[in-house]
Design an enzyme around this catalytic site. Structure first.
Site, PDB file in Angstrom:
ATOM      1  N   TRP A 281      35.921  54.981  35.846  1.00  0.00           N
ATOM      2  CA  TRP A 281      36.893  54.720  34.766  1.00  0.00           C
ATOM      3  C   TRP A 281      36.234  53.988  33.600  1.00  0.00           C
ATOM      4  O   TRP A 281      36.792  53.896  32.509  1.00  0.00           O
ATOM      5  CB  TRP A 281      38.088  53.921  35.287  1.00  0.00           C
ATOM      6  CG  TRP A 281      37.783  52.502  35.730  1.00  0.00           C
ATOM      7  CD1 TRP A 281      36.744  52.084  36.498  1.00  0.00           C
ATOM      8  CD2 TRP A 281      38.535  51.327  35.405  1.00  0.00           C
ATOM      9  NE1 TRP A 281      36.794  50.725  36.694  1.00  0.00           N
ATOM     10  CE2 TRP A 281      37.893  50.228  36.038  1.00  0.00           C
ATOM     11  CE3 TRP A 281      39.680  51.081  34.661  1.00  0.00           C
ATOM     12  CZ2 TRP A 281      38.357  48.904  35.934  1.00  0.00           C
ATOM     13  CZ3 TRP A 281      40.144  49.771  34.565  1.00  0.00           C
ATOM     14  CH2 TRP A 281      39.487  48.699  35.196  1.00  0.00           C
ATOM     15  N   ASP A 282      35.030  53.488  33.819  1.00  0.00           N
ATOM     16  CA  ASP A 282      34.268  52.810  32.770  1.00  0.00           C
ATOM     17  C   ASP A 282      34.248  53.651  31.494  1.00  0.00           C
ATOM     18  O   ASP A 282      34.368  53.144  30.382  1.00  0.00           O
ATOM     19  CB  ASP A 282      32.808  52.595  33.218  1.00  0.00           C
ATOM     20  CG  ASP A 282      32.671  51.855  34.545  1.00  0.00           C
ATOM     21  OD1 ASP A 282      33.571  52.003  35.391  1.00  0.00           O
ATOM     22  OD2 ASP A 282      31.676  51.146  34.737  1.00  0.00           O
TER      23      ASP A 282
ATOM     24  N   GLU B 184      38.683  44.717  42.949  1.00  0.00           N
ATOM     25  CA  GLU B 184      38.375  45.441  44.192  1.00  0.00           C
ATOM     26  C   GLU B 184      38.312  44.555  45.428  1.00  0.00           C
ATOM     27  O   GLU B 184      38.140  45.053  46.537  1.00  0.00           O
ATOM     28  CB  GLU B 184      37.039  46.181  44.010  1.00  0.00           C
ATOM     29  CG  GLU B 184      37.139  47.308  43.000  1.00  0.00           C
ATOM     30  CD  GLU B 184      35.809  47.988  42.712  1.00  0.00           C
ATOM     31  OE1 GLU B 184      34.762  47.308  42.811  1.00  0.00           O
ATOM     32  OE2 GLU B 184      35.825  49.185  42.375  1.00  0.00           O
TER      33      GLU B 184
ATOM     34  N   LYS C 277      37.942  39.628  41.659  1.00  0.00           N
ATOM     35  CA  LYS C 277      36.612  40.050  41.227  1.00  0.00           C
ATOM     36  C   LYS C 277      36.523  40.228  39.706  1.00  0.00           C
ATOM     37  O   LYS C 277      35.552  39.849  39.077  1.00  0.00           O
ATOM     38  CB  LYS C 277      36.294  41.388  41.898  1.00  0.00           C
ATOM     39  CG  LYS C 277      34.952  41.969  41.531  1.00  0.00           C
ATOM     40  CD  LYS C 277      34.699  43.261  42.274  1.00  0.00           C
ATOM     41  CE  LYS C 277      33.390  43.887  41.859  1.00  0.00           C
ATOM     42  NZ  LYS C 277      33.186  45.205  42.445  1.00  0.00           N
ATOM     43  N   GLN C 278      37.552  40.824  39.118  1.00  0.00           N
ATOM     44  CA  GLN C 278      37.453  41.185  37.702  1.00  0.00           C
ATOM     45  C   GLN C 278      38.836  41.247  37.070  1.00  0.00           C
ATOM     46  O   GLN C 278      39.839  41.237  37.783  1.00  0.00           O
ATOM     47  CB  GLN C 278      36.758  42.535  37.577  1.00  0.00           C
ATOM     48  CG  GLN C 278      37.544  43.697  38.170  1.00  0.00           C
ATOM     49  CD  GLN C 278      36.665  44.910  38.422  1.00  0.00           C
ATOM     50  OE1 GLN C 278      36.099  45.047  39.500  1.00  0.00           O
ATOM     51  NE2 GLN C 278      36.561  45.791  37.445  1.00  0.00           N
TER      52      GLN C 278
HETATM   53  O1  IFM Z   1      34.129  50.870  37.721  1.00  0.00           O
HETATM   54  C1  IFM Z   1      33.510  49.713  38.166  1.00  0.00           C
HETATM   55  C2  IFM Z   1      34.475  48.950  39.043  1.00  0.00           C
HETATM   56  O2  IFM Z   1      35.613  48.566  38.323  1.00  0.00           O
HETATM   57  C3  IFM Z   1      33.812  47.744  39.608  1.00  0.00           C
HETATM   58  N1  IFM Z   1      32.638  48.108  40.359  1.00  0.00           N
HETATM   59  C4  IFM Z   1      31.669  48.827  39.546  1.00  0.00           C
HETATM   60  C5  IFM Z   1      32.268  50.061  38.928  1.00  0.00           C
HETATM   61  C6  IFM Z   1      31.245  50.772  38.035  1.00  0.00           C
HETATM   62  O3  IFM Z   1      30.932  49.998  36.918  1.00  0.00           O
END
Ligand code: IFM
Length: 738
Positions: A338-339, A480, A593-594
């Site tokens: 999705w990046d 995640e 995580k994010q």
């Molecule tokens: O798409 C990301 C994900 O959100 C977190 N782990 C790494 C992936 C690739 O950058």
């Protein structure tokens, strides 16, 4: 790391860690190929890599990953005693490598002491932006005393692979200065041809060729004996050509003809190729540059980020996208995540929308894979691959990390449960349509993508009769670490967005092309569900802020243990242990995580008040590890949105500097995840343009809300809106658009 000026960086590190990080930092690329920033004498231990966008292979039962093509530019110097002159040699005097990221030119300058003479190599290389298959190298040797050296120029099929080897059936050929190494990939027998040609220019240098091929395939090389005279340079002008698949099938006779020209005037052809390459970069920077006045460091790191984006943008072939680690190696299986849609597309949407069109074409092309995936899980429509390769099959494995304590693989549910991926694609299509007005993409397949993604969510979500609402259960949001949660706010809003978008374009075609609409509703199987669509759109559960103004990330999140990241870190038994999944240290806590809710606040910024955004970013920022390179930019965007650019600034710095400093996570569990970070690169552009400049486009109208960091004087950037180019200048107190 040395910052020379706003377009040049240098480094003189020679340790194993430096070599690894510099491979990424000094990467060159042209959208078709990426070549890591290693030195010409490198062997596989330096992890040189030549990655071709869209070329994958599988060895046995291991992960499918990008193919590391035979190294096309091996140039090695030896003393007469056959000692290799390398950056690891004991007689090394100095070494520095540079990258000019204005023009994507790698260079190095290295010297050795051989029998009291000082031998210096200066080389430069570029992957032509003008010719997607060509890599050019100029390699110059000079000495201050007479010396005899041996030089080996070759193509090396012995490359580093994470999950290889991938190449078989090697064949080699030599004709005059042209070397060819041909091979095939293991899985699909895709042919690869690598050609290296050289023109040697020696001034007064006397050269004695010992032209023979080192035939221990998969290595082919030409050996040259060079008598070097003081201050008279010996120069190799090298052109490498890399072809795979159908492109490999050109005639050997044709190659020989081309080589004849190169032998004759390779030096002149090199200069011409460099000129053409530079003019393409000039053109790209015309629209693609962003000027920051008042902060040279930010200027440099932003430009470095934009350089990385430009050098991986697939402009040469329709239907290609960008892997999450760009073209920097085999990490993350070279997969598209999705990046691309949410982090990389925005930059190109403003500066070169045709690149985003290509990203969408890639998703259109891989729609059958997404339909198959949905079907395999028992759903309708399109469930896009979490990690997508050339066909859209999901490359994501069931076990993405390894338990550091037992060495056993850990079951992760990324591929099964990050269902927001389909919505992310719809979000990007909608952005493309709003920014460009190019509705032709809809009839080229994007409408089917939207319908299929909506259909997938129809079949995924549940109706709760008690609550009279639709819920999205058993998912993973952007964070995640918390797997298989219910009603992840980000996902629910994205699903809602997808359904709404489907409705919008159904209405659009109902007004403009009823026949097309009816055909597509039939062919996608959407027709029977139209009545349901209205119900879903109005009744899907969209988590609201609680009494403190905080949106709960998912059902039950607030009940998890609330502790600081510092406290959590004290619980780690191993620095590489995985924080998420069933047994991770973060899984049963509120540490994430994010950016998750924070990402939601950015994507749907108009749906939340400033107060809500402020409360949520304050709450979640302190609970976020930023273990993903996608996290910082979202924080910087939301801090800007709530008028706090000074709080946003450190996040901007983090996202913009990630590939300069190389200070990113290198491991997830025991798995190497290093490489470049295009999503963070795109995030740094968003932070400046959407964040500090407050740029937004609504119904074709540009809005600017300047909130530059205190020390910035001015930002200038370009954006296309509905096909018209605008140059926007933002300063402390105002802005101009022209
Ligand atoms: O798409 C990301 C994900 O959100 C977190 N782990 C790494 C992936 C690739 O950058």
């Amino acid at each position: 790391m040395k910052y020379i000026d706003e377009w040049n960086i240098a480094d003189s590190g020679i340790s194993d860690d430096d070599i690894l990080i510099n491979g990424n930092r000094f990467l060159i690329g042209n959208g078709n190929l990426g070549y890591r920033g290693t030195v010409e004498e490198a062997d596989a231990t330096h992890m040189p890599a030549t990655i071709c966008n869209g070329l994958y292979d599988r060895q046995g039962k291991k992960w499918r990953e990008p193919v590391n093509i035979p190294n096309p530019i091996v140039i090695r110097l030896f003393t007469q005693q056959k000692d290799l002159l390398s950056i690891k040699s004991h007689n090394l005097l100095s070494h520095e490598q540079r990258l000019n990221f204005r023009y994507g030119i790698f260079s190095r300058s290295t010297s050795w002491n051989v029998n009291n003479s000082n031998i210096q190599v200066q080389s430069e290389r570029f992957l032509s932006m003008d010719e997607p298959h060509h890599l050019y190298v100029k390699y110059r040797v000079i000495t201050d005393a007479p010396v005899t050296l041996l030089c080996e120029r070759g193509i090396d099929g012995l490359v580093y692979d994470i999950n290889g080897p991938h190449l078989i059936q090697f064949e080699s050929d030599q004709y005059d200065s042209m070397l060819q190494l041909r091979c095939k990939t293991q899985e699909q027998l895709i042919p690869i041809t690598v050609i290296s040609e050289a023109k040697y220019v020696g001034g007064d240098t006397v050269r004695q060729f010992e032209q023979h091929t080192v035939s221990k395939v998969p290595y082919i090389a030409e050996l040259i004996k060079i008598e070097l005279h003081p201050q008279i340079p010996f120069v190799i002008y090298c052109r490498s050509s890399i072809y795979s698949g159908e492109e490999s099938s050109h005639s050997y006779e044709e190659d020989i003809k081309l080589n004849y020209a190169w032998n004759k005037e390779g030096d002149v052809l090199y200069d011409r190729a460099l000129q053409r390459h530079r003019s393409v970069w000039d053109r790209l920077w015309k629209d693609g540059d962003v000027i920051i006045e008042g902060d040279p460091a930010s200027q440099r790191s932003l430009r470095f980020s934009l350089y990385h984006l430009q050098s991986i943008a697939p402009r040469h072939r329709a239907g290609l996208s960008v892997p999450a680690r760009g073209l920097s190696g085999q990490t993350y299986k070279g997969a598209v995540f999705w990046d691309t849609e949410l982090f990389i597309s925005p930059y190109f949407l403003s500066t070169d929308p045709s690149v985003v069109r290509n990203f969408i074409l890639y998703r259109i092309r891989t729609l059958p894979g997404a339909i198959r995936k949905a079907h395999e899980y028992g759903y309708l429509g399109a469930f896009y691959a979490w990690e997508s390769q050339e066909t859209g099959e999901d490359a994501c494995s069931d076990f993405n990390v390894v338990d550091v304590f037992t060495g056993r693989p850990v079951r992760t549910y990324f591929k099964d449960k990050q269902i927001h991926i389909s919505a992310d694609i719809v979000y990007a299509i909608k952005q493309y349509l709003s920014m460009t007005g190019d509705v032709s993409i809809l009839t080229e397949g994007a409408f089917e993508v939207i319908l299929n993604c909506a259909l997938f969510y129809f079949s995924y979500i549940y109706y709760s009769p008690m609550k009279n609402r639709y819920e999205v259960l058993d998912v993973i949001g952007p964070d995640e670490y918390h797997e298989r949660v219910n009603n992840n706010a980000f996902t629910n809003y994205m699903v809602h967005f997808t359904l709404n978008t489907a409705l919008e374009y159904i209405n659009y075609f109902s007004d403009t092309d009823k026949q097309f609409l009816s055909d597509k509703l039939q062919s996608t199987g959407f027709l029977p569900y139209i009545p349901l669509l209205y119900d879903l759109v109005s009744k899907i559960y969209l988590p609201e802020p609680n009494e403190n103004g905080i949106i709960e990330q998912f059902d039950g999140y607030f009940r998890l243990e609330d502790l600081s990241i510092t406290e959590l870190k004290k619980r780690l038994l191993d620095p590489k242990e995985y924080w998420g999944g069933a047994n991770g240290v973060a899984s049963h806590t509120q540490i994430i995580k994010q950016a998750d809710v924070v990402a939601l606040l950015h994507l749907f910024k108009d749906q939340f008040s400033n107060l809500i955004k402020e409360r949520n970013i304050t709450y979640y920022a302190s609970r976020t590890e930023h273990g993903s390179s996608l996290s910082a930019s979202m924080h910087s965007l939301v801090y800007c949105d709530v008028g706090q650019p000074e709080l946003a600034f450190p996040y901007f710095k983090k996202t913009a500097e990630i590939d300069l400093t190389g200070e990113a996570k290198q491991f997830a569990g025991l798995i190497y995840i290093g490489g470049t970070h295009p999503a963070a690169n795109g995030g740094s552009w968003m932070s400046v343009v959407y964040g500090f400049c407050g740029f937004a486009v609504k119904d074709g109208t540009i809005f600017i809300k300047p909130q530059l960091p205190k020390h910035w004087k001015k930002v200038v950037f370009t954006s296309y809106v509905q096909g018209k180019k605008y140059t926007i200048t933002v300063n402390k107190d105002g802005y101009t658009i022209c």
